[in-house]
Design an enzyme around this catalytic site. Sequence first.
Site, PDB file in Angstrom:
ATOM      1  N   ASP A 203       1.007  -0.981  -0.250  1.00  0.00           N
ATOM      2  CA  ASP A 203      -0.193   0.081  -0.212  1.00  0.00           C
ATOM      3  C   ASP A 203       1.024   0.993  -0.111  1.00  0.00           C
ATOM      4  O   ASP A 203       2.252   0.932   0.753  1.00  0.00           O
ATOM      5  CB  ASP A 203      -1.000  -0.153   1.460  1.00  0.00           C
ATOM      6  CG  ASP A 203      -2.134   0.661   1.626  1.00  0.00           C
ATOM      7  OD1 ASP A 203      -3.203   0.664   0.962  1.00  0.00           O
ATOM      8  OD2 ASP A 203      -1.517   2.421   1.080  1.00  0.00           O
ATOM      9  N   ASN A 211      -1.430  12.746  -4.330  1.00  0.00           N
ATOM     10  CA  ASN A 211      -2.747  13.386  -5.976  1.00  0.00           C
ATOM     11  C   ASN A 211      -2.857  14.731  -5.400  1.00  0.00           C
ATOM     12  O   ASN A 211      -3.394  15.912  -6.149  1.00  0.00           O
ATOM     13  CB  ASN A 211      -3.949  12.501  -5.232  1.00  0.00           C
ATOM     14  CG  ASN A 211      -4.042  11.388  -6.213  1.00  0.00           C
ATOM     15  OD1 ASN A 211      -3.355  11.424  -7.597  1.00  0.00           O
ATOM     16  ND2 ASN A 211      -4.989  10.209  -6.266  1.00  0.00           N
ATOM     17  N   ASP A 220      -1.921   8.223 -10.908  1.00  0.00           N
ATOM     18  CA  ASP A 220      -2.225   8.076 -11.924  1.00  0.00           C
ATOM     19  C   ASP A 220      -0.500   7.761 -12.123  1.00  0.00           C
ATOM     20  O   ASP A 220      -0.470   6.295 -12.630  1.00  0.00           O
ATOM     21  CB  ASP A 220      -2.968   8.026 -13.214  1.00  0.00           C
ATOM     22  CG  ASP A 220      -4.719   8.234 -13.221  1.00  0.00           C
ATOM     23  OD1 ASP A 220      -4.334   8.306 -12.181  1.00  0.00           O
ATOM     24  OD2 ASP A 220      -4.575   8.254 -13.841  1.00  0.00           O
ATOM     25  N   GLU A 246      -4.590   2.449  -4.337  1.00  0.00           N
ATOM     26  CA  GLU A 246      -3.433   2.722  -4.088  1.00  0.00           C
ATOM     27  C   GLU A 246      -2.974   1.105  -3.396  1.00  0.00           C
ATOM     28  O   GLU A 246      -1.951   1.203  -2.905  1.00  0.00           O
ATOM     29  CB  GLU A 246      -2.274   4.034  -3.449  1.00  0.00           C
ATOM     30  CG  GLU A 246      -3.828   4.858  -2.359  1.00  0.00           C
ATOM     31  CD  GLU A 246      -3.810   3.633  -1.112  1.00  0.00           C
ATOM     32  OE1 GLU A 246      -4.868   2.929  -1.269  1.00  0.00           O
ATOM     33  OE2 GLU A 246      -3.719   3.799   0.090  1.00  0.00           O
TER      34      GLU A 246
END
Length: 325
Positions: A203, A211, A220, A246
């Site tokens: 993770d 972001n 992305d 994620e």
Amino acid sequence: MFKQLQDKHQLSILLIFSIVSVFGITPFIIIRFIENNIVAALIDLAIVSSILTLVGYAHYTKKPRVISAVIALLVNISVIAIIITNGINSMLWIYPVVAVTFFLVKPIEALILTLSNVAIIASIPNLFDAIPLNSYFTTNLMLAACAFVYACFGNKQLALLAELNSTDPLTGALNRRALNDDTLAAISRAERYNSTYLLAFLDLDFFKKVNDEFGHAEGDRVLKQLVSITNSHIRESDKLYRFGGEEFVLIIPEIPSKEQVSFINKLRETIKNELKTPTGNSITVSFGVAAWVPGTTVASWFKRADDAMYQAKKQGRDCAVFSKD
Ligand SMILES: Nc1nc2c(ncn2[C@@H]2O[C@H](COP(=O)(O)OP(=O)(O)OP(=O)(O)O)[C@@H](O)[C@H]2O)c(=O)[nH]1
């Protein structure tokens, strides 16, 4: 995944083929008995019963490809036998046999089998007194060429379907559907061979910040790069799946117990060194790892790895925690 899809597809073809064969050939068994052509009737009977037995066996064993190859050989040999026995009257059977061969085996194998069969039939004495040999060759070659192109195209479509079915479109990692299938397969393999298997949750740490700070497109890119880095540092037998968002899962087979901790930590360090924000800061990953133990189910395996991940996040992230359960 491709193999599973191909096997299902092949089993459906075999089922349709057996139904068509029964309805297509059975009337001829009766007609030939009535005509007192016992040899031809017995050949037809043997063909139908062999096809039914083989197709039944393929469905029972769930191994359709070998059986398909046997059936392809059987129908090609049978058509030669029936033409030798019955002469020109059974000549037209070559056409369905050529067509079906391309449904049963790989296109190139079907082509070789078909060309050999067409050549053998062409050498049967006196057969071509009534029909022109050049028409026989031309019509069969045209049919084989069309069937070959169609079969190649069909195989490509099937491979594409399998890829779409099992791949995450953003990152190219395997998807959740593939994960469920492969986890089940890993459990049955581990149970049968008592082999070592690791299931690791990966993770990204503080990914929301990436972001928020650099935008979703940059987020992305980071996800894609994580997959690319991870895939280039694992063996071909180790598989990476996108679990969602994620979060990713790695299934690692055949890894000796004493190498497990160092392998995971080396991978974690590699990702940290190679995965950067546009400003050059390292992006780290936390790992929650659970080894297969006897009695593991899909749900219990995921839960143990997820609990270990929870601990890794709690311990401050950028670390790997192995489940002790
Ligand atoms: N760019 C991008 N972001 C995604 C995608 N899927 C999920 N996310 C984002 O991933 C972030 C996950 O945030 P959190 O669950 O808070 O996790 P985190 O910020 O990594 O925090 P920790 O896991 O606790 O370290 C959210 O901002 C989601 O919008 C995706 O496909 N692309």
